[in-house]
Design an enzyme around this catalytic site. Structure first.
Site: not given
Ligand code: 13P
Length: 250
Positions: A11, A13, A96, A98, A168, A174, A213
């Site tokens: 992803n 982002k 997601h 976010e 997640e 992150g 992560s």
């Molecule tokens: P990270 O791997 O940067 O922690 O992000 C995970 C994520 O949100 C994937 O959708």
């Protein structure tokens, strides 16, 4: 136990540029050739054309990070599932954290997006996960189950036979703070058990990815757990060598 293929999905982002994506996509395409796991990248909308052009004919799937719940109409800025399917996308991430947090997406809206994606032939990657406060309050399983049940209520359990779930934990995204393999396994098992309550066969075949992560250094241990069927990778999917090392761990 059903044999489930591992899936490693990136992803991106809101990262990338035409120039930087090209070397990343080329390297992922070359590196993923011959790998036993499935690989995919979910890129920003403007780069879908580039992903299609580089990845068509390869064994790396590609798709979007979000999709509209609506099929068409006056929804400025939205992109429908039919458009994504028309374009050749295979995957669309829905729910997601976010999107849930920063854009106020409710369980119901996520369930509608899931249904829209599925209805157009896309494979939705349904994200679920608890916040740190929810984990500390001991309500992880009930939060994840609630998010899952919104989709079960709206689409029925059979729909999950054509979808992917990603667990997640919000506190691991992150942050560099990964769930331990056992913490992740416990939630993955709870997700599978909830699906099995409605349909054991669908549950046994369901790919449940872990995200938060994931790095080359912790992927093998996570993916070694019985109910972890791969990963949804944020930061590490932006570096070809890191993403491919995670694919190799799968
Ligand atoms: P990270 O791997 O940067 O922690 O992000 C995970 C994520 O949100 C994937 O959708």
């Amino acid at each position: 136990m059903a044999q489930r293929t591992k899936l490693v999905a990136g992803n991106w982002k809101m990262h990338g540029s035409l120039a930087s994506n090209l070397s990343l996509l080329d390297a992922v395409k070359a590196g993923a050739a011959g790998m036993a796991c499935e690989a995919a990248v979910c890129v920003p909308y403007p780069y879908l054309a580039q992903a299609r052009s580089v990845l068509t004919g390869s064994n790396v799937g590609w798709g979007a990070q979000d999709v509209s719940a609506h099929s068409q109409g006056a929804y400025t800025g939205e992109v429908s599932a039919a458009m994504l399917a028309d374009f050749g996308c295979r995957y669309a991430i829905v729910g997601h954290s976010e999107r849930r947090t920063l854009h106020g997406e409710s369980d119901q809206l996520v369930a509608e997006k899931f249904a829209a994606a599925l209805g157009s032939g896309l494979t939705p990657i349904l994200c679920v996960g608890e916040t740190l406060a929810e984990r500390e309050a001991g309500v992880t399983d009930s939060v994840v189950t609630r998010q899952l049940e919104a989709v079960l209520a709206n689409s029925g359990v059979a729909a999950l036979a054509r979808a992917v779930v990603a667990y997640e934990p919000v506190w691991a995204i992150g942050t560099g703070r990964t769930a331990t393999p056992q913490q992740a396994q416990d939630v993955h098992a709870a997700i599978r058990a909830r699906v099995a309550k409605d349909d054991a066969t669908v549950a046994a075949g369901l790919q449940v990815l872990y995200g938060g992560s994931v790095k080359a250094g912790n992927a093998k241990e996570l993916f070694g757990m019985p109910d972890i069927d791969g990963g949804l990778i944020g930061g590490a999917s932006l570096v070809a060598a890191d993403f491919l090392a995670i694919c190799a761990a799968a």
